[in-house]
Design an enzyme around this catalytic site. Sequence first.
Site, PDB file in Angstrom:
ATOM      1  N   LYS A 170       5.584   9.747  -6.366  1.00  9.43           N
ATOM      2  CA  LYS A 170       4.224   9.331  -6.000  1.00  9.43           C
ATOM      3  C   LYS A 170       4.267   8.708  -4.591  1.00  9.43           C
ATOM      4  O   LYS A 170       4.687   7.578  -4.389  1.00  9.43           O
ATOM      5  CB  LYS A 170       3.694   8.303  -7.013  1.00  9.43           C
ATOM      6  CG  LYS A 170       2.263   7.874  -6.714  1.00  9.43           C
ATOM      7  CD  LYS A 170       2.272   6.425  -6.315  1.00  9.43           C
ATOM      8  CE  LYS A 170       1.049   5.879  -5.685  1.00  9.43           C
ATOM      9  NZ  LYS A 170       0.601   6.379  -4.417  1.00  9.43           N
ATOM     10  N   GLY A 223       7.647  -1.174  -0.978  1.00  9.01           N
ATOM     11  CA  GLY A 223       6.275  -1.569  -0.655  1.00  9.01           C
ATOM     12  C   GLY A 223       6.165  -3.077  -0.595  1.00  9.01           C
ATOM     13  O   GLY A 223       7.133  -3.782  -0.291  1.00  9.01           O
ATOM     14  N   SER A 224       5.001  -3.574  -0.898  1.00  5.44           N
ATOM     15  CA  SER A 224       4.748  -5.014  -0.756  1.00  5.44           C
ATOM     16  C   SER A 224       5.350  -5.799  -1.929  1.00  5.44           C
ATOM     17  O   SER A 224       5.576  -5.255  -3.020  1.00  5.44           O
ATOM     18  CB  SER A 224       3.240  -5.252  -0.721  1.00  5.44           C
ATOM     19  OG  SER A 224       2.669  -4.858  -1.950  1.00  5.44           O
ATOM     20  N   GLY A 228       5.538  -5.038  -5.883  1.00  7.12           N
ATOM     21  CA  GLY A 228       6.887  -5.125  -6.461  1.00  7.12           C
ATOM     22  C   GLY A 228       6.904  -6.012  -7.701  1.00  7.12           C
ATOM     23  O   GLY A 228       7.549  -5.690  -8.714  1.00  7.12           O
ATOM     24  N   GLU A 245      12.443  -2.473  -3.013  1.00  5.75           N
ATOM     25  CA  GLU A 245      12.625  -2.883  -1.613  1.00  5.75           C
ATOM     26  C   GLU A 245      11.288  -3.389  -1.117  1.00  5.75           C
ATOM     27  O   GLU A 245      10.307  -2.645  -1.124  1.00  5.75           O
ATOM     28  CB  GLU A 245      13.090  -1.702  -0.762  1.00  5.75           C
ATOM     29  CG  GLU A 245      14.518  -1.272  -1.006  1.00  5.75           C
ATOM     30  CD  GLU A 245      15.533  -2.365  -0.788  1.00  5.75           C
ATOM     31  OE1 GLU A 245      15.245  -3.332  -0.037  1.00  5.75           O
ATOM     32  OE2 GLU A 245      16.612  -2.280  -1.390  1.00  5.75           O
ATOM     33  N   GLN A 326      -5.074  -2.616   7.535  1.00  5.99           N
ATOM     34  CA  GLN A 326      -3.870  -3.210   8.132  1.00  5.99           C
ATOM     35  C   GLN A 326      -4.224  -3.853   9.474  1.00  5.99           C
ATOM     36  O   GLN A 326      -3.719  -4.923   9.810  1.00  5.99           O
ATOM     37  CB  GLN A 326      -2.782  -2.148   8.291  1.00  5.99           C
ATOM     38  CG  GLN A 326      -1.449  -2.702   8.780  1.00  5.99           C
ATOM     39  CD  GLN A 326      -0.769  -3.621   7.787  1.00  5.99           C
ATOM     40  OE1 GLN A 326      -0.654  -3.319   6.610  1.00  5.99           O
ATOM     41  NE2 GLN A 326      -0.305  -4.781   8.250  1.00  5.99           N
ATOM     42  N   GLU A 378       4.945 -12.191   5.865  1.00  2.00           N
ATOM     43  CA  GLU A 378       5.106 -10.873   6.479  1.00  2.00           C
ATOM     44  C   GLU A 378       3.738 -10.394   6.983  1.00  2.00           C
ATOM     45  O   GLU A 378       2.773 -10.360   6.229  1.00  2.00           O
ATOM     46  CB  GLU A 378       5.655  -9.869   5.471  1.00  2.00           C
ATOM     47  CG  GLU A 378       5.936  -8.524   6.122  1.00  2.00           C
ATOM     48  CD  GLU A 378       6.495  -7.475   5.169  1.00  2.00           C
ATOM     49  OE1 GLU A 378       5.915  -7.295   4.088  1.00  2.00           O
ATOM     50  OE2 GLU A 378       7.502  -6.844   5.509  1.00  2.00           O
TER      51      GLU A 378
HETATM   52  N1  LIG Z   1       8.846  -3.600   2.914  1.00  4.69           N
HETATM   53  C1  LIG Z   1       8.350  -2.438   3.165  1.00  4.69           C
HETATM   54  O1  LIG Z   1       9.072  -1.487   3.364  1.00  4.69           O
HETATM   55  C2  LIG Z   1       6.915  -2.274   3.188  1.00  4.69           C
HETATM   56  C3  LIG Z   1       6.064  -3.344   3.049  1.00  4.69           C
HETATM   57  N2  LIG Z   1       4.744  -3.156   3.072  1.00  4.69           N
HETATM   58  C4  LIG Z   1       3.848  -4.294   2.946  1.00  4.69           C
HETATM   59  O2  LIG Z   1       2.888  -3.995   1.984  1.00  4.69           O
HETATM   60  C5  LIG Z   1       1.580  -4.142   2.517  1.00  4.69           C
HETATM   61  C6  LIG Z   1       0.669  -3.124   1.945  1.00  4.69           C
HETATM   62  O3  LIG Z   1       1.211  -1.830   2.150  1.00  4.69           O
HETATM   63  P1  LIG Z   1       1.110  -0.756   1.031  1.00  4.69           P
HETATM   64  O4  LIG Z   1       1.787   0.528   1.376  1.00  4.69           O
HETATM   65  O5  LIG Z   1      -0.319  -0.661   0.657  1.00  4.69           O
HETATM   66  O6  LIG Z   1       2.029  -1.440  -0.042  1.00  4.69           O
HETATM   67  P2  LIG Z   1       1.825  -1.414  -1.574  1.00  4.69           P
HETATM   68  O7  LIG Z   1       2.863  -2.250  -2.190  1.00  4.69           O
HETATM   69  O8  LIG Z   1       0.428  -1.687  -1.924  1.00  4.69           O
HETATM   70  O9  LIG Z   1       2.083   0.124  -1.894  1.00  4.69           O
HETATM   71  C7  LIG Z   1       3.374   0.703  -1.989  1.00  4.69           C
HETATM   72  C8  LIG Z   1       3.306   1.821  -2.995  1.00  4.69           C
HETATM   73  O10 LIG Z   1       3.012   1.281  -4.294  1.00  4.69           O
HETATM   74  C9  LIG Z   1       1.872   1.944  -4.832  1.00  4.69           C
HETATM   75  N3  LIG Z   1       1.137   1.092  -5.755  1.00  4.69           N
HETATM   76  C10 LIG Z   1       0.066   0.298  -5.495  1.00  4.69           C
HETATM   77  N4  LIG Z   1      -0.359  -0.286  -6.636  1.00  4.69           N
HETATM   78  C11 LIG Z   1       0.454   0.132  -7.616  1.00  4.69           C
HETATM   79  C12 LIG Z   1       0.519  -0.112  -9.013  1.00  4.69           C
HETATM   80  N5  LIG Z   1      -0.349  -0.891  -9.640  1.00  4.69           N
HETATM   81  N6  LIG Z   1       1.481   0.480  -9.733  1.00  4.69           N
HETATM   82  C13 LIG Z   1       2.382   1.282  -9.131  1.00  4.69           C
HETATM   83  N7  LIG Z   1       2.357   1.586  -7.809  1.00  4.69           N
HETATM   84  C14 LIG Z   1       1.412   1.003  -7.061  1.00  4.69           C
HETATM   85  C15 LIG Z   1       1.082   2.328  -3.596  1.00  4.69           C
HETATM   86  O11 LIG Z   1       0.092   3.285  -3.888  1.00  4.69           O
HETATM   87  P3  LIG Z   1      -1.208   3.409  -2.923  1.00  4.69           P
HETATM   88  O12 LIG Z   1      -0.722   4.056  -1.719  1.00  4.69           O
HETATM   89  O13 LIG Z   1      -2.143   4.220  -3.667  1.00  4.69           O
HETATM   90  O14 LIG Z   1      -1.692   2.042  -2.708  1.00  4.69           O
HETATM   91  C16 LIG Z   1       2.191   2.827  -2.691  1.00  4.69           C
HETATM   92  O15 LIG Z   1       2.599   4.119  -3.052  1.00  4.69           O
HETATM   93  C17 LIG Z   1       1.771  -4.021   4.015  1.00  4.69           C
HETATM   94  O16 LIG Z   1       0.786  -4.645   4.710  1.00  4.69           O
HETATM   95  C18 LIG Z   1       3.094  -4.636   4.180  1.00  4.69           C
HETATM   96  O17 LIG Z   1       2.988  -6.021   4.280  1.00  4.69           O
HETATM   97  C19 LIG Z   1       4.238  -1.897   3.196  1.00  4.69           C
HETATM   98  C20 LIG Z   1       5.028  -0.814   3.378  1.00  4.69           C
HETATM   99  C21 LIG Z   1       6.451  -0.932   3.386  1.00  4.69           C
END
Ligand SMILES: NC(=O)C1=CN([C@@H]2O[C@H](COP(=O)(O)OP(=O)(O)OC[C@H]3O[C@@H](n4cnc5c(N)ncnc54)[C@H](OP(=O)(O)O)[C@@H]3O)[C@@H](O)[C@H]2O)C=CC1
Length: 476
Positions: A170, A223-224, A228, A245, A326, A378
């Site tokens: 996904k 992701g965030s 997480g 991560e 963002q 962050e």
């Molecule tokens: N450390 C890192 O590598 C990263 C950190 N970030 C941080 O996260 C913030 C938001 O970025 P974003 O990409 O939206 O991060 P998110 O944590 O919101 O999203 C990461 C992934 O998780 C998915 N997701 C969201 N909600 C759920 C859920 N309930 N259950 C399972 N999966 C879910 C997202 O889907 P969907 O796309 O549909 O929301 C996406 O594929 C940024 O501003 C930044 O601070 C972001 C990217 C990378």
Amino acid sequence: MRNNFIAGAWSRGAGARPNINPSDTTDVIDEYAQADAEQTRQAIAAARAAFPAWRRGGIQARADALDFIGLELAARKEELGRLLSREEGKTLPEGIAEVNRAAQIFRFFAGEVLRPGGETLPSVRPGMDVHITREPVGVVGIITPWNFPIAIPAWKIAPALAHGNCVVFKPADLVPGSAWALAEIISRSGLPEGVFNLTMGRGSVVGQTLLESPDVDAITFTGSGTTGARVMATAGARFAKLQLEMGGKNPLVVLDDADLDRAVEVAVQGAYFSTGQRCTASSRFIVEKGIHDRFVDGVQRRLAGLTVDHALGEGTDIGPVVDQSQLDQDLGYVDTGRDEGARLVCGGERLQRGSDGFYMAPALFADTDPTMRIAREEIFGPVACVLAADDYEHALALANDTEFGLSAGICTSSLKHASHFRHHAEAGMVMVNTPTAGVDYHVPFGGRKGSSYGSREQGRYAAEFFTTVKTAYVAP
Ligand SMILES: NC(=O)C1=CN([C@@H]2O[C@H](COP(=O)(O)OP(=O)(O)OC[C@H]3O[C@@H](n4cnc5c(N)ncnc54)[C@H](OP(=O)(O)O)[C@@H]3O)[C@@H](O)[C@H]2O)C=CC1
Ligand SMILES: O=C(O)CCC(=O)C(=O)O
């Protein structure tokens, strides 16, 4: 319309979503299918059904498929790099480099398939042998963010397949284009039906279904921290294997004895390139007093010389922020920094360019206090702050004063301090005289504290997550 890939077939979604170019919001790249919970469950069921045969299918088939994917990615890196830059906003050279990195990752794991581990030891009981082997985990749910739309999927999908797992992938909803292109290549790589499935769509729908399904044995997520924690609470509660991560607030320490020009370059590359949208980005410059003012001047001058513009434009150094939300977050933190009393040295304003994109001037704050929000949270954009340090010990204490622990850097010509920092920085990755962001693909990647949970990604260390160890005692 670009569809999902479920059980070896391309299937329409329950809905669709346009993929918008952040450099030019009038440019719609394409429409991408959005799966619903039922379609996600079908993908999980297909992966589960494919698993018994795939795990026994032999390592040559796995190596051949991964090699095929890596070779095609490498051959098409310019085309796919352009797509990546168009949908995510990093510059074209960065986009091409990311596709190339994905190619290298697949080829690394094609080789890794042919180097299976395992040990045979004598037992403490005479006559008995002990065999230690690694087996695949089963069905792996892969959830990725928008900031590395092909490299992060690659470094999760390649080891998952290499180690004999089936995958439901996904991608981030914001950047389905690179994910779809990767899936299309994977669909032609000779994998049996159901081994790899793509389910594009919302995290709250597709992601959540993966977290809840008892047929998903493991979840690897980037992701965030907020999401997480949700992965942990939902999938962790049913004892799924987890690899998370998350964020960073990565320090770059600059000591008085550093080469100034080099320190400025390391700082600017690490903090602002890729629009600062890297979990490894430097966002706290911790600078010893003797070099402080010259360093701040140097960064300000270097930022003034950078071109912020369309990601595909010739000569662009920094592309747009990924989307409006963002951008709002980044600009909001600039306001927060000002309100907290930090000194905005330069940047931080919205920029207008020839196309309707989310452009922002890279921001540098000085006179920052370590308790300020801009020094603790962050931001995930082109915003960094300078904290003044009395000496090396003070700088190290400031560097470690964070809930995160992904990457930590130091610029110094002192072997003693570099070596001490390497041992005492509370981070998964330490960089000496090189930016905190930008890592190799064949060595472990990951952090400590609030940045990561579970075992490392990438390189040989990926086996820890994508396999489970079996110990067999064999008596004659
Ligand atoms: N450390 C890192 O590598 C990263 C950190 N970030 C941080 O996260 C913030 C938001 O970025 P974003 O990409 O939206 O991060 P998110 O944590 O919101 O999203 C990461 C992934 O998780 C998915 N997701 C969201 N909600 C759920 C859920 N309930 N259950 C399972 N999966 C879910 C997202 O889907 P969907 O796309 O549909 O929301 C996406 O594929 C940024 O501003 C930044 O601070 C972001 C990217 C990378
Ligand atoms: O710095 C890198 O090369 C990787 C960064 C990364 O994985 C991320 O930002 O999510």
